[in-house]
Scaffold this active site. Structure first.
Site, short mmCIF file in Angstrom:
data_model
loop_
_atom_site.label_atom_id
_atom_site.label_comp_id
_atom_site.label_asym_id
_atom_site.label_seq_id
_atom_site.Cartn_x
_atom_site.Cartn_y
_atom_site.Cartn_z
N LYS A 175 17.03 48.40 -115.13
CA LYS A 175 17.40 47.30 -114.13
C LYS A 175 16.25 46.41 -114.20
O LYS A 175 15.19 46.98 -114.03
CB LYS A 175 17.69 47.62 -112.66
CG LYS A 175 18.94 48.71 -112.68
CD LYS A 175 19.39 49.10 -111.24
CE LYS A 175 20.51 49.75 -111.25
NZ LYS A 175 21.82 48.79 -111.34
N ASP B 18 21.21 54.97 -103.88
CA ASP B 18 22.29 55.13 -104.66
C ASP B 18 22.90 56.62 -104.37
O ASP B 18 23.81 56.90 -105.26
CB ASP B 18 21.90 55.06 -106.18
CG ASP B 18 23.02 54.57 -107.07
OD1 ASP B 18 23.82 54.10 -106.63
OD2 ASP B 18 22.93 54.70 -108.33
N ARG C 171 29.60 57.15 -112.65
CA ARG C 171 30.92 57.53 -113.04
C ARG C 171 30.66 58.70 -113.99
O ARG C 171 31.57 59.40 -113.95
CB ARG C 171 31.47 56.26 -113.61
CG ARG C 171 30.66 55.80 -114.83
CD ARG C 171 31.48 54.45 -115.45
NE ARG C 171 31.09 53.55 -114.57
CZ ARG C 171 31.41 52.16 -115.08
NH1 ARG C 171 32.14 51.80 -115.79
NH2 ARG C 171 30.99 51.26 -114.18
N1 BES Z 1 24.16 51.89 -108.56
C1 BES Z 1 24.63 50.78 -109.38
C2 BES Z 1 25.61 49.90 -108.70
C3 BES Z 1 25.01 49.08 -107.32
C4 BES Z 1 24.61 47.80 -107.80
C5 BES Z 1 24.97 49.72 -106.08
C6 BES Z 1 24.16 47.03 -106.56
C7 BES Z 1 24.33 49.14 -105.07
C8 BES Z 1 24.03 47.80 -105.34
C9 BES Z 1 25.43 51.53 -110.62
O1 BES Z 1 25.01 52.65 -111.04
C10 BES Z 1 25.40 50.52 -111.71
O2 BES Z 1 24.33 50.03 -112.18
N2 BES Z 1 26.35 49.97 -112.02
C11 BES Z 1 26.44 48.70 -113.03
C12 BES Z 1 27.54 49.00 -113.88
C13 BES Z 1 27.80 48.20 -115.34
C14 BES Z 1 26.63 48.62 -116.06
C15 BES Z 1 28.97 48.37 -115.81
C16 BES Z 1 26.57 47.42 -112.28
O3 BES Z 1 27.32 47.34 -111.22
O4 BES Z 1 25.94 46.49 -112.78
ZN ZN Z 2 24.06 53.84 -109.70
ZN ZN Z 3 23.20 52.39 -112.40
#
Ligand code: BES
Ligand code: ZN
Ligand code: ZN
Length: 492
Positions: free
Chosen positions: A275, A286, A349
């Site tokens: 990220k 998280d 997931r």
């Molecule tokens: N923990 C994140 C989702 C998240 C985003 C929580 C913003 C709180 C605030 C999750 O693990 C994630 O990174 N999801 C990705 C999925 C994508 C790679 C398909 C996302 O949402 O970008």
């Molecule tokens: Zn996450």
């Molecule tokens: Zn993630």
């Protein structure tokens, strides 16, 4: 801290601070008029001079008020009674309470305009007030030398309904407020201090002395369970994963068992799909799903609800190292499904896949999972609404009704089958991400592969569980959403 109810009027109740919730009704109702007279017409004067408009979250404070038994008086508006709901009430009350807990050892009294009591009932207001008094001082300043807020020493609610019903409501409010406090403290805790092992320790401490059965599965146990998806996420971290199972049995063993499954990623760096800094800064949060599950099960035990519920906390840290999982890796999930990794940041997931299948085999007859799962859900619904993905429509409706009853915001999302082929892989049964569009739904459809026929609902709390900035009623950081809805759901 003791919270009691009293039939004292606003002018005679003794307290450091008296908070009065009032509507924008003019002329004032009998109670507000009585208070205004005792304050020598100063409420009328403030309203006439436009210094105070009794709209939601607007405050008028009289220090050393005089003419009434309380030292200070804080008036807070709730606006038009017809439009005012529990959410507005809670925000207004929290805004007022938060201005009163800067000092330690305060005795606070709370009173309501007659129109409010008529609309919401004494018991509802008693629960709301007890919850707010308990939870308002708990905030994000865990590491400050001096805490900016202090627990109240005492609370008095100026309500005169049936005494037994009021006491029950107050107990429920305090337990709910403390559940919110537990969620906030866990979610606000940085990942250097809160990681799978210490989270499991905190779960053990929270279950102490209650009718709860706690089981902690370590890395070897997870290997034995062949939880290849969850273990892959954990590989990059020096902190080993844990699966915490916390069971409450308040009904006979032949009664249904509800399973609550929480995503507990104690830090989500994104892994090799790393990220950017501004997307990573809040990722200690998280694990909000797991924190909410823990607090809900603890509350069920404290409330001695006549139900069976088991919480499952999937605790891992998603990090980068020479041993971390890679893009293109193929994982074998606990239920035998093979998963090609297309993005190591879609880790939640993978954790839930194995924990959900474990919960099914463990005998849960209904499942709800809570997860900060996708940024896409925040794009779809904004920062304050929980996305409800109803694998089972009826269960989804019950959850939405529970959220409405406590003034939290839930909204149903589609679960159509045409999202499923978007998860097809060239080499495995599926991949862990779909295309960009509909990302919150493909995530939910991915989870559905691991629950079999068990009625199940997924709640995406990526938006509402965390606030990037503070406002009048809450500090920046953990919000404890949606723990109130979950407790209400169990009560229903
Ligand atoms: N923990 C994140 C989702 C998240 C985003 C929580 C913003 C709180 C605030 C999750 O693990 C994630 O990174 N999801 C990705 C999925 C994508 C790679 C398909 C996302 O949402 O970008
Ligand atoms: Zn996450
Ligand atoms: Zn993630």
């Amino acid at each position: 801290m003791a919270i009691t109810h009293s039939s004292d009027s606003t002018t005679s109740v003794a307290a450091d601070v008296l908070i009065v919730l009032m509507t924008d009704q003019h002329p004032f109702s009998g109670g507000i008029q009585h208070l205004d007279e005792a304050l020598q017409g100063r409420i009328t004067a403030a309203v006439e001079r436009d210094d105070f408009d009794p709209q939601p979250k607007q405050l008028l404070t009289f220090f050393q008020a005089g003419g009434v038994a309380a030292t200070n008086v804080v008036l807070t508006g709730v606006g038009n009674i017809g439009e005012c709901d529990l959410r507005v009430m809670r925000q207004s009350l929290l805004a007022a309470l938060r201005t009163c807990c800067q000092h330690a050892d305060q005795k606070v009294a709370i009173a309501f305009d007659e129109a409010i009591i008529e609309k919401f009932s004494d018991a509802t207001l008693a629960e709301l007030a007890a919850d707010s008094i308990t939870s308002s001082p708990i905030d994000a300043d865990l590491y400050r030398k001096e805490r900016t807020r202090h627990a109240f020493a005492e609370g008095v609610l100026c309500l005169s309904g049936d005494a037994e019903a009021l006491n029950t409501a107050i107990t429920r409010g305090v337990i709910t407020g403390e559940a919110c406090g537990l969620v906030k403290d866990l979610v606000n805790c940085p990942a250097s201090d809160l990681y799978p092992e210490t989270f499991a320790d905190k779960a053990t401490a929270a279950a102490q002395g209650l009718n709860l059965e706690l089981q902690i599965l370590d890395e070897d146990d997870l290997q034995t369970e062949r939880m290849g998806a969850m273990l892959a996420v954990a590989k990059g971290s020096v902190r080993p994963p844990r699966l915490v199972k916390i069971a409450y049995r308040g009904a006979a063993s032949d009664q249904p068992m509800l399973g609550l499954v929480g995503k507990g990623v104690t830090f989500d760096s994104g892994g090799y799909s790393i990220k950017p800094s501004d997307g990573m800064i809040a990722m200690k949060s998280d694990m909000a799903g797991a924190a909410t599950v823990l607090a809900t099960v603890v509350a069920a035990a404290r409330l001695q609800l006549p139900i069976n519920v088991t919480g499952y906390l999937g605790l891992v840290e998603n990090m980068i190292s020479g041993n971390a999982y890679r893009l293109g890796d193929v994982l074998i999930a606990r239920n035998g499904t093979t998963i090609e990794v297309h993005n190591t940041d879609a880790e939640g997931r993978l954790v839930l896949a194995d924990v959900l299948s474990y919960a099914v085999d463990d005998g849960c007859t209904r499942l709800v999972d809570l997860a900060t799962l996708t940024g896409a859900c925040v794009v779809a619904l904004g920062e304050e609404i929980t996305g409800v993905f109803p694998g089972d429509r009826q269960l989804g409706d019950v959850l939405c009704a529970a959220s409405e009853a406590v003034g939290e915001l839930f909204w149903p999302m589609p679960m159509h089958e045409h999202f499923v082929p978007l998860l097809k892989s060239n080499v495995a049964d599926c991949k862990n991400v779909g295309p960009r569009w509909g990302g919150a739904v493909t995530a939910a459809k991915f989870l559905q592969k691991f629950v079999g026929e068990t009625p199940w609902v997924h709640l995406d709390i990526a938006g509402p569980s965390w606030a990037d900035s503070g406002n009048a009623w809450q500090d920046a950081g953990a919000t404890a959403v949606p723990v109130r809805s979950l407790i209400q759901f169990l009560e229903q």
